[in-house]
Design an enzyme around this catalytic site. Structure first.
Site, PDB file in Angstrom:
ATOM      1  N   GLN A  16      -5.438  -3.958  -0.338  1.00  0.00           N
ATOM      2  CA  GLN A  16      -4.586  -3.003   0.372  1.00  0.00           C
ATOM      3  C   GLN A  16      -4.382  -3.409   1.827  1.00  0.00           C
ATOM      4  O   GLN A  16      -3.316  -3.192   2.399  1.00  0.00           O
ATOM      5  CB  GLN A  16      -5.197  -1.598   0.297  1.00  0.00           C
ATOM      6  CG  GLN A  16      -5.250  -1.038  -1.112  1.00  0.00           C
ATOM      7  CD  GLN A  16      -3.911  -1.129  -1.818  1.00  0.00           C
ATOM      8  OE1 GLN A  16      -2.945  -0.484  -1.427  1.00  0.00           O
ATOM      9  NE2 GLN A  16      -3.839  -1.931  -2.860  1.00  0.00           N
ATOM     10  N   ASP A  71      -1.189  -0.811  -9.447  1.00  0.00           N
ATOM     11  CA  ASP A  71      -0.037  -1.304  -8.692  1.00  0.00           C
ATOM     12  C   ASP A  71       0.981  -1.976  -9.591  1.00  0.00           C
ATOM     13  O   ASP A  71       2.175  -1.984  -9.288  1.00  0.00           O
ATOM     14  CB  ASP A  71      -0.496  -2.311  -7.622  1.00  0.00           C
ATOM     15  CG  ASP A  71      -0.707  -1.663  -6.272  1.00  0.00           C
ATOM     16  OD1 ASP A  71      -0.424  -0.467  -6.136  1.00  0.00           O
ATOM     17  OD2 ASP A  71      -1.169  -2.363  -5.350  1.00  0.00           O
ATOM     18  N   HIS A 104      21.415  46.019  -4.940  1.00  0.00           N
ATOM     19  CA  HIS A 104      20.632  45.515  -6.057  1.00  0.00           C
ATOM     20  C   HIS A 104      20.426  46.627  -7.093  1.00  0.00           C
ATOM     21  O   HIS A 104      20.580  46.406  -8.305  1.00  0.00           O
ATOM     22  CB  HIS A 104      19.258  45.017  -5.581  1.00  0.00           C
ATOM     23  CG  HIS A 104      19.278  43.661  -4.941  1.00  0.00           C
ATOM     24  ND1 HIS A 104      19.919  43.419  -3.752  1.00  0.00           N
ATOM     25  CD2 HIS A 104      18.726  42.477  -5.339  1.00  0.00           C
ATOM     26  CE1 HIS A 104      19.758  42.140  -3.428  1.00  0.00           C
ATOM     27  NE2 HIS A 104      19.041  41.548  -4.381  1.00  0.00           N
ATOM     28  N   ASN A 123       7.379   0.795   5.128  1.00  0.00           N
ATOM     29  CA  ASN A 123       6.581   0.797   6.350  1.00  0.00           C
ATOM     30  C   ASN A 123       6.854   2.071   7.144  1.00  0.00           C
ATOM     31  O   ASN A 123       7.568   2.969   6.702  1.00  0.00           O
ATOM     32  CB  ASN A 123       6.866  -0.460   7.194  1.00  0.00           C
ATOM     33  CG  ASN A 123       8.329  -0.552   7.609  1.00  0.00           C
ATOM     34  OD1 ASN A 123       9.070   0.439   7.665  1.00  0.00           O
ATOM     35  ND2 ASN A 123       8.774  -1.757   7.913  1.00  0.00           N
ATOM     36  N   GLU A 154      -4.500   7.656  -0.452  1.00  0.00           N
ATOM     37  CA  GLU A 154      -3.441   7.276  -1.388  1.00  0.00           C
ATOM     38  C   GLU A 154      -4.076   6.749  -2.679  1.00  0.00           C
ATOM     39  O   GLU A 154      -3.751   7.193  -3.778  1.00  0.00           O
ATOM     40  CB  GLU A 154      -2.565   6.197  -0.752  1.00  0.00           C
ATOM     41  CG  GLU A 154      -1.476   5.677  -1.665  1.00  0.00           C
ATOM     42  CD  GLU A 154      -0.789   4.447  -1.098  1.00  0.00           C
ATOM     43  OE1 GLU A 154       0.335   4.157  -1.538  1.00  0.00           O
ATOM     44  OE2 GLU A 154      -1.375   3.764  -0.229  1.00  0.00           O
ATOM     45  N   HIS A 155      -4.969   5.778  -2.540  1.00  0.00           N
ATOM     46  CA  HIS A 155      -5.718   5.233  -3.676  1.00  0.00           C
ATOM     47  C   HIS A 155      -7.195   5.561  -3.476  1.00  0.00           C
ATOM     48  O   HIS A 155      -7.719   5.397  -2.374  1.00  0.00           O
ATOM     49  CB  HIS A 155      -5.582   3.713  -3.762  1.00  0.00           C
ATOM     50  CG  HIS A 155      -4.173   3.215  -3.789  1.00  0.00           C
ATOM     51  ND1 HIS A 155      -3.506   2.768  -2.656  1.00  0.00           N
ATOM     52  CD2 HIS A 155      -3.295   3.087  -4.818  1.00  0.00           C
ATOM     53  CE1 HIS A 155      -2.286   2.384  -2.997  1.00  0.00           C
ATOM     54  NE2 HIS A 155      -2.131   2.565  -4.293  1.00  0.00           N
ATOM     55  N   TYR A 181      14.381   2.565  -3.013  1.00  0.00           N
ATOM     56  CA  TYR A 181      14.081   1.618  -1.935  1.00  0.00           C
ATOM     57  C   TYR A 181      12.951   0.694  -2.372  1.00  0.00           C
ATOM     58  O   TYR A 181      11.856   1.151  -2.720  1.00  0.00           O
ATOM     59  CB  TYR A 181      13.677   2.342  -0.649  1.00  0.00           C
ATOM     60  CG  TYR A 181      13.441   1.348   0.475  1.00  0.00           C
ATOM     61  CD1 TYR A 181      14.507   0.912   1.253  1.00  0.00           C
ATOM     62  CD2 TYR A 181      12.182   0.809   0.722  1.00  0.00           C
ATOM     63  CE1 TYR A 181      14.327  -0.030   2.260  1.00  0.00           C
ATOM     64  CE2 TYR A 181      11.987  -0.128   1.721  1.00  0.00           C
ATOM     65  CZ  TYR A 181      13.068  -0.547   2.477  1.00  0.00           C
ATOM     66  OH  TYR A 181      12.875  -1.487   3.455  1.00  0.00           O
ATOM     67  N   HIS A 186      -1.307  -5.528   2.696  1.00  0.00           N
ATOM     68  CA  HIS A 186       0.044  -4.965   2.635  1.00  0.00           C
ATOM     69  C   HIS A 186       0.734  -5.000   4.005  1.00  0.00           C
ATOM     70  O   HIS A 186       1.916  -5.311   4.109  1.00  0.00           O
ATOM     71  CB  HIS A 186       0.003  -3.519   2.127  1.00  0.00           C
ATOM     72  CG  HIS A 186       0.168  -3.410   0.645  1.00  0.00           C
ATOM     73  ND1 HIS A 186       1.322  -3.756  -0.005  1.00  0.00           N
ATOM     74  CD2 HIS A 186      -0.687  -2.976  -0.311  1.00  0.00           C
ATOM     75  CE1 HIS A 186       1.176  -3.541  -1.303  1.00  0.00           C
ATOM     76  NE2 HIS A 186      -0.035  -3.085  -1.520  1.00  0.00           N
ATOM     77  N   SER A 224       0.176   1.476   3.175  1.00  0.00           N
ATOM     78  CA  SER A 224      -0.797   1.607   2.094  1.00  0.00           C
ATOM     79  C   SER A 224      -2.201   1.896   2.616  1.00  0.00           C
ATOM     80  O   SER A 224      -2.567   1.519   3.727  1.00  0.00           O
ATOM     81  CB  SER A 224      -0.805   0.334   1.257  1.00  0.00           C
ATOM     82  OG  SER A 224      -1.542   0.522   0.076  1.00  0.00           O
ATOM     83  N   GLU A 228      12.708  48.545  -1.627  1.00  0.00           N
ATOM     84  CA  GLU A 228      13.007  47.463  -0.687  1.00  0.00           C
ATOM     85  C   GLU A 228      14.240  47.780   0.155  1.00  0.00           C
ATOM     86  O   GLU A 228      14.675  46.953   0.955  1.00  0.00           O
ATOM     87  CB  GLU A 228      13.213  46.147  -1.454  1.00  0.00           C
ATOM     88  CG  GLU A 228      11.929  45.590  -2.039  1.00  0.00           C
ATOM     89  CD  GLU A 228      12.105  44.201  -2.653  1.00  0.00           C
ATOM     90  OE1 GLU A 228      13.262  43.724  -2.723  1.00  0.00           O
ATOM     91  OE2 GLU A 228      11.092  43.596  -3.039  1.00  0.00           O
ATOM     92  N   GLN A 239      17.670   1.380   8.143  1.00  0.00           N
ATOM     93  CA  GLN A 239      19.127   1.362   7.957  1.00  0.00           C
ATOM     94  C   GLN A 239      19.516   1.556   6.491  1.00  0.00           C
ATOM     95  O   GLN A 239      20.558   2.149   6.181  1.00  0.00           O
ATOM     96  CB  GLN A 239      19.733   0.074   8.514  1.00  0.00           C
ATOM     97  CG  GLN A 239      19.221  -1.209   7.909  1.00  0.00           C
ATOM     98  CD  GLN A 239      17.984  -1.761   8.605  1.00  0.00           C
ATOM     99  OE1 GLN A 239      17.212  -1.026   9.201  1.00  0.00           O
ATOM    100  NE2 GLN A 239      17.801  -3.079   8.535  1.00  0.00           N
TER     101      GLN A 239
END
Length: 430
Positions: free
Chosen positions: A257, A358, A417, A208, A324-325, A127, A260, A235, A412, A185
């Site tokens: 930033q 970036d 097993h 977003n 994030e940064h 994306y 954005h 961001s 167990e 979508q």
């Protein structure tokens, strides 16, 4: 930005100070995204074409870009853009090629061989945000590691009309399946598939709050088997700066930033009130020159400067926020790096603006947001592969390991097993 003294705040006020933009927590987003996902899963291409017209103001009859359209877009690209893309591609490839996994093959004891192998994810969806800012760089950040990892099917989606440079970068990075659809979508199309858009095994890319919510929802939908890279939403950046830092540099990083989106967030943590005030002055001066000043100004309304006692406390505040940064503009940034526990990507020193990461330093700019950097890693080559284990036992291996397995299985209360070992050992005694 509002300037707050960390020590004078109550624990509740401190939590509120580190809270993300209220736009991110909008309850109406989830229901709206659910409705979009349902329409795409039920109506396929027809829903995508309708959403393109409704959200992007673009009427299309074909969602896929043809070879002719791709070639025409590439021909319109200037030489300076081509040169910039080439340098970025070289650095990103260099850094991600160095991450190639060589595997593990070891005998844990005589006759017991264990392996860790890796294989590429077959079908990936990439994306690429378009809308108000066509992110050419994100094409390289996603397409190149997908190519290096060996993902066979690489599908790119982006809101129409797709910027020529996005198409050019995709072409350079070996992407041939490009679809003109964005937003929630597009995520739904990648998850469920439509008449045109193939469904994929994993979806990558930032976006977003609508895109991020769509990724979350489809990854939890039991009608499809699709995973996502990470929660990579609006961001954010946090700058740790001491009293000697350059306020103009800091302001430029914060605005890089903030521009954005209106739901972006930027934070400054410093031990100097004077520096915070100088940064505010620099923000005012630089903001006025920006083409996206209205967007950045809105983001600044939910952004803050936090005054701390020293750099150790600054690191603690940053770790609580989990940015994030993270930019560290101090006299000894590498010393402070040792105290950092949560950040998607870290930028050290006055001459390492977030912008280099970036675009072209080589590291990946797809990073966890919302504080997930405390537990989620930045995107890397490994995310485009799945790792699996292999084990192989010889007769000797089963004979020396079998008794321990049977004891554990018996305790167990898992008799089958235990029996799977016992029947084999019995056959060896005949």
């Amino acid at each position: 930005m509002q300037i707050l003294d960390w020590a004078s705040l109550s624990s509740t006020e401190q939590q509120q100070t580190l809270a993300r933009s209220p736009l991110i927590g909008d309850a109406s987003v989830e229901q709206g995204v659910r409705d979009i996902i349902e329409q795409v899963s039920n109506q396929g291409d027809a829903a995508l074409i309708n959403f393109n017209k409704r959200f992007d103001g673009v009427e299309l009859t074909e969602l896929a870009l043809s070879t002719e359209q791709i070639n025409a877009a590439c021909a319109r690209i200037s030489d300076n853009v081509k040169q910039a893309v080439a340098q970025a591609v070289n650095n990103i490839e260099t850094f991600h090629n160095a991450q190639v996994f060589n595997g593990v093959d070891i005998e844990t004891q005589p006759g017991v061989r264990c392996e860790l192998r890796s294989e590429p994810i077959e079908r990936v969806g990439l994306y690429i945000p378009g809308g108000t800012a066509p992110l050419i760089s994100t094409v390289m950040m996603l397409a190149l590691p997908a190519k290096i990892a060996g993902c066979e099917k690489r599908v790119l989606v982006s809101p129409p009309p797709i910027n020529d440079a996005i198409i050019y970068a995709a072409n350079v990075c070996g992407i041939t399946d490009i679809f003109q659809v964005g937003g929630a979508q597009a995520i739904a199309a990648l998850a469920f598939g439509t008449e045109s858009v193939p469904n994929v095994d994993k979806i990558f890319g930032p976006g977003n709050r609508y895109v991020t919510e769509a990724k979350r929802l489809v990854s939890q939908d039991n009608r499809v088997s699709v995973s996502i890279d990470m929660p990579a939403g609006p961001s954010e950046v946090l700058v740790i700066a001491d009293k000697d830092a350059n306020p103009a540099f800091i302001a430029s990083d914060l605005l890089s930033q903030a521009e954005h989106g209106v739901d972006s967030q930027v934070m400054l943590v410093t031990d100097s009130v004077n520096l915070a005030e100088e940064v505010n002055q620099a923000l005012t001066e630089q903001l006025a020159q920006l083409s996206r000043k209205d967007i950045a100004a809105t983001a600044l309304e939910c952004s803050r400067s936090i005054i701390v006692s020293d750099m150790s406390e600054a690191a603690k505040v940053s770790n609580l926020y989990g940015p994030e940064h993270l930019i560290i503009q101090t006299n000894a940034p590498r010393d402070l790096l040792k105290q950092i526990r949560g950040a998607g990507s870290v930028f050290l020193g006055a001459y390492t603006p977030e912008s280099v990461g970036d675009y072209a330093s080589g590291t990946n700019h797809v990073l966890p947001t919302y504080g997930y950097s405390r537990s989620v890693s930045s995107l890397s080559l490994a995310d485009f592969s799945r790792r699996f284990t292999v084990q192989e036992l010889s007769v000797q291996g089963l004979q020396t390991l079998g008794q321990s397995v049977m004891v554990l299985a018996e305790n167990e209360l898992l008799d089958a097993h235990k029996n799977a070992i016992a029947v084999r050992l019995a056959s060896l005694q005949q």
